[in-house]
Design an enzyme around this catalytic site. Sequence first.
Site, PDB file in Angstrom:
ATOM      1  N   ASP A 177     -83.988 -13.295  44.251  1.00 55.80           N
ATOM      2  CA  ASP A 177     -84.255 -11.894  44.555  1.00 55.80           C
ATOM      3  C   ASP A 177     -84.581 -11.820  46.046  1.00 55.80           C
ATOM      4  O   ASP A 177     -85.567 -12.391  46.503  1.00 55.80           O
ATOM      5  CB  ASP A 177     -85.455 -11.460  43.701  1.00 55.80           C
ATOM      6  CG  ASP A 177     -85.917 -10.048  44.001  1.00 55.80           C
ATOM      7  OD1 ASP A 177     -85.409  -9.418  44.952  1.00 55.80           O
ATOM      8  OD2 ASP A 177     -86.807  -9.574  43.267  1.00 55.80           O
ATOM      9  N   ASN A 231     -76.708   2.696  51.653  1.00 54.27           N
ATOM     10  CA  ASN A 231     -75.642   3.707  51.720  1.00 54.27           C
ATOM     11  C   ASN A 231     -75.819   4.513  53.009  1.00 54.27           C
ATOM     12  O   ASN A 231     -76.794   4.318  53.744  1.00 54.27           O
ATOM     13  CB  ASN A 231     -75.645   4.593  50.466  1.00 54.27           C
ATOM     14  CG  ASN A 231     -76.966   5.312  50.283  1.00 54.27           C
ATOM     15  OD1 ASN A 231     -77.482   5.925  51.223  1.00 54.27           O
ATOM     16  ND2 ASN A 231     -77.537   5.234  49.097  1.00 54.27           N
ATOM     17  N   VAL A 236     -79.596  -3.494  45.097  1.00 50.45           N
ATOM     18  CA  VAL A 236     -80.465  -4.213  46.025  1.00 50.45           C
ATOM     19  C   VAL A 236     -81.225  -3.228  46.930  1.00 50.45           C
ATOM     20  O   VAL A 236     -82.379  -3.464  47.306  1.00 50.45           O
ATOM     21  CB  VAL A 236     -79.657  -5.274  46.816  1.00 50.45           C
ATOM     22  CG1 VAL A 236     -78.714  -4.655  47.823  1.00 50.45           C
ATOM     23  CG2 VAL A 236     -80.593  -6.266  47.484  1.00 50.45           C
ATOM     24  N   ASP A 237     -80.596  -2.125  47.255  1.00 50.86           N
ATOM     25  CA  ASP A 237     -81.217  -1.078  48.079  1.00 50.86           C
ATOM     26  C   ASP A 237     -82.482  -0.548  47.388  1.00 50.86           C
ATOM     27  O   ASP A 237     -83.566  -0.468  47.996  1.00 50.86           O
ATOM     28  CB  ASP A 237     -80.185   0.040  48.265  1.00 50.86           C
ATOM     29  CG  ASP A 237     -80.548   1.048  49.336  1.00 50.86           C
ATOM     30  OD1 ASP A 237     -81.526   0.820  50.075  1.00 50.86           O
ATOM     31  OD2 ASP A 237     -79.837   2.071  49.436  1.00 50.86           O
ATOM     32  N   THR A 248     -70.509  -5.696  46.670  1.00 48.60           N
ATOM     33  CA  THR A 248     -69.937  -6.241  45.428  1.00 48.60           C
ATOM     34  C   THR A 248     -70.578  -5.685  44.161  1.00 48.60           C
ATOM     35  O   THR A 248     -70.227  -6.098  43.057  1.00 48.60           O
ATOM     36  CB  THR A 248     -70.045  -7.779  45.393  1.00 48.60           C
ATOM     37  OG1 THR A 248     -71.438  -8.145  45.382  1.00 48.60           O
ATOM     38  CG2 THR A 248     -69.368  -8.405  46.585  1.00 48.60           C
ATOM     39  N   GLY A 249     -71.522  -4.751  44.317  1.00 49.42           N
ATOM     40  CA  GLY A 249     -72.117  -4.109  43.143  1.00 49.42           C
ATOM     41  C   GLY A 249     -71.447  -2.770  42.917  1.00 49.42           C
ATOM     42  O   GLY A 249     -70.254  -2.690  42.582  1.00 49.42           O
ATOM     43  N   TYR A 286     -70.306  -0.691  44.925  1.00 49.25           N
ATOM     44  CA  TYR A 286     -69.155  -0.412  45.792  1.00 49.25           C
ATOM     45  C   TYR A 286     -67.879  -1.147  45.375  1.00 49.25           C
ATOM     46  O   TYR A 286     -66.827  -0.909  45.955  1.00 49.25           O
ATOM     47  CB  TYR A 286     -69.512  -0.676  47.258  1.00 49.25           C
ATOM     48  CG  TYR A 286     -70.329   0.441  47.904  1.00 49.25           C
ATOM     49  CD1 TYR A 286     -70.791   1.532  47.164  1.00 49.25           C
ATOM     50  CD2 TYR A 286     -70.639   0.408  49.256  1.00 49.25           C
ATOM     51  CE1 TYR A 286     -71.541   2.544  47.753  1.00 49.25           C
ATOM     52  CE2 TYR A 286     -71.388   1.432  49.855  1.00 49.25           C
ATOM     53  CZ  TYR A 286     -71.837   2.497  49.100  1.00 49.25           C
ATOM     54  OH  TYR A 286     -72.567   3.500  49.695  1.00 49.25           O
TER      55      TYR A 286
HETATM   56  P1  ADP Z   1     -73.253  -2.146  46.986  1.00 43.92           P
HETATM   57  O1  ADP Z   1     -73.475  -0.663  46.797  1.00 43.92           O
HETATM   58  O2  ADP Z   1     -73.123  -2.523  48.447  1.00 43.92           O
HETATM   59  O3  ADP Z   1     -72.158  -2.662  46.135  1.00 43.92           O
HETATM   60  P2  ADP Z   1     -75.326  -3.192  45.152  1.00 43.92           P
HETATM   61  O4  ADP Z   1     -76.791  -3.199  45.408  1.00 43.92           O
HETATM   62  O5  ADP Z   1     -74.807  -2.339  44.050  1.00 43.92           O
HETATM   63  O6  ADP Z   1     -74.665  -2.817  46.579  1.00 43.92           O
HETATM   64  O7  ADP Z   1     -74.848  -4.682  44.930  1.00 43.92           O
HETATM   65  C1  ADP Z   1     -74.761  -5.639  45.954  1.00 43.92           C
HETATM   66  C2  ADP Z   1     -75.183  -6.995  45.425  1.00 43.92           C
HETATM   67  O8  ADP Z   1     -76.607  -7.077  45.406  1.00 43.92           O
HETATM   68  C3  ADP Z   1     -74.732  -7.317  44.003  1.00 43.92           C
HETATM   69  O9  ADP Z   1     -74.263  -8.656  43.991  1.00 43.92           O
HETATM   70  C4  ADP Z   1     -76.027  -7.206  43.196  1.00 43.92           C
HETATM   71  O10 ADP Z   1     -76.019  -8.052  42.069  1.00 43.92           O
HETATM   72  C5  ADP Z   1     -77.019  -7.739  44.224  1.00 43.92           C
HETATM   73  N1  ADP Z   1     -78.445  -7.456  43.993  1.00 43.92           N
HETATM   74  C6  ADP Z   1     -79.046  -6.494  43.271  1.00 43.92           C
HETATM   75  N2  ADP Z   1     -80.385  -6.597  43.340  1.00 43.92           N
HETATM   76  C7  ADP Z   1     -80.647  -7.687  44.143  1.00 43.92           C
HETATM   77  C8  ADP Z   1     -81.836  -8.337  44.604  1.00 43.92           C
HETATM   78  N3  ADP Z   1     -83.052  -7.902  44.283  1.00 43.92           N
HETATM   79  N4  ADP Z   1     -81.702  -9.439  45.424  1.00 43.92           N
HETATM   80  C9  ADP Z   1     -80.488  -9.878  45.791  1.00 43.92           C
HETATM   81  N5  ADP Z   1     -79.339  -9.305  45.393  1.00 43.92           N
HETATM   82  C10 ADP Z   1     -79.411  -8.225  44.574  1.00 43.92           C
END
Ligand code: ADP
Length: 167
Positions: A10, A24, A33-34, A118-119, A121
């Site tokens: 994390d 975003n 992650v945001d 990669t989430g 987006y």
């Molecule tokens: P995006 O909108 O840029 O695709 P996301 O947050 O949806 O961003 O996903 C980007 C990546 O961050 C994904 O691989 C997701 O699994 C990962 N992620 C989500 N939460 C965390 C965290 N707490 N620490 C690290 N990576 C995370």
Amino acid sequence: MTELRAIRGDITTLDVDAIVNAANETLLGGSGVDGAIHAAAGPELRDECRELGGCEPGEAKMTGGHRLPATHVIHTVGPIWRGGQHGESEVLASCYRESIRLAAGHGLATVAFPCISTGTYGYPQDYAADVAVAAVREAVAEHRSIREVIFCCYSDYDLGLYTERLA
Ligand code: ADP
């Protein structure tokens, strides 16, 4: 020589000079992650972000880390995947490059990245890992004050992709 390594974890728990946020364009928080970074950093992060006036895809902006163990957060906006023929890889490479450039410009030495785009987006994870590793290798060759870059993967699948590419 900059050390590049991949871990599973994390990103909000990492004690580094800067963690990178896959934000975003509003920079006012979102899902994934945001959301995790804003939740861990506290409302002061959102207040500071409000002053930044948003961010274009491929650009990066810096704030403090507030309640995070990391001292800074670099906010960057990845591309939304639209099939790969719309400049997605250039924008994604720019996210990694600009984040490293910003960190180096502020004298920071250790930076951790999530798997940007990669989430929500929708960027295919393996293509994204290719772009991320190539862009970071290029950027740290130019910014030699960066001592360590961590690819912080949230899944074992992503960790496998990065481990392969860094071997
Ligand atoms: P995006 O909108 O840029 O695709 P996301 O947050 O949806 O961003 O996903 C980007 C990546 O961050 C994904 O691989 C997701 O699994 C990962 N992620 C989500 N939460 C965390 C965290 N707490 N620490 C690290 N990576 C995370």
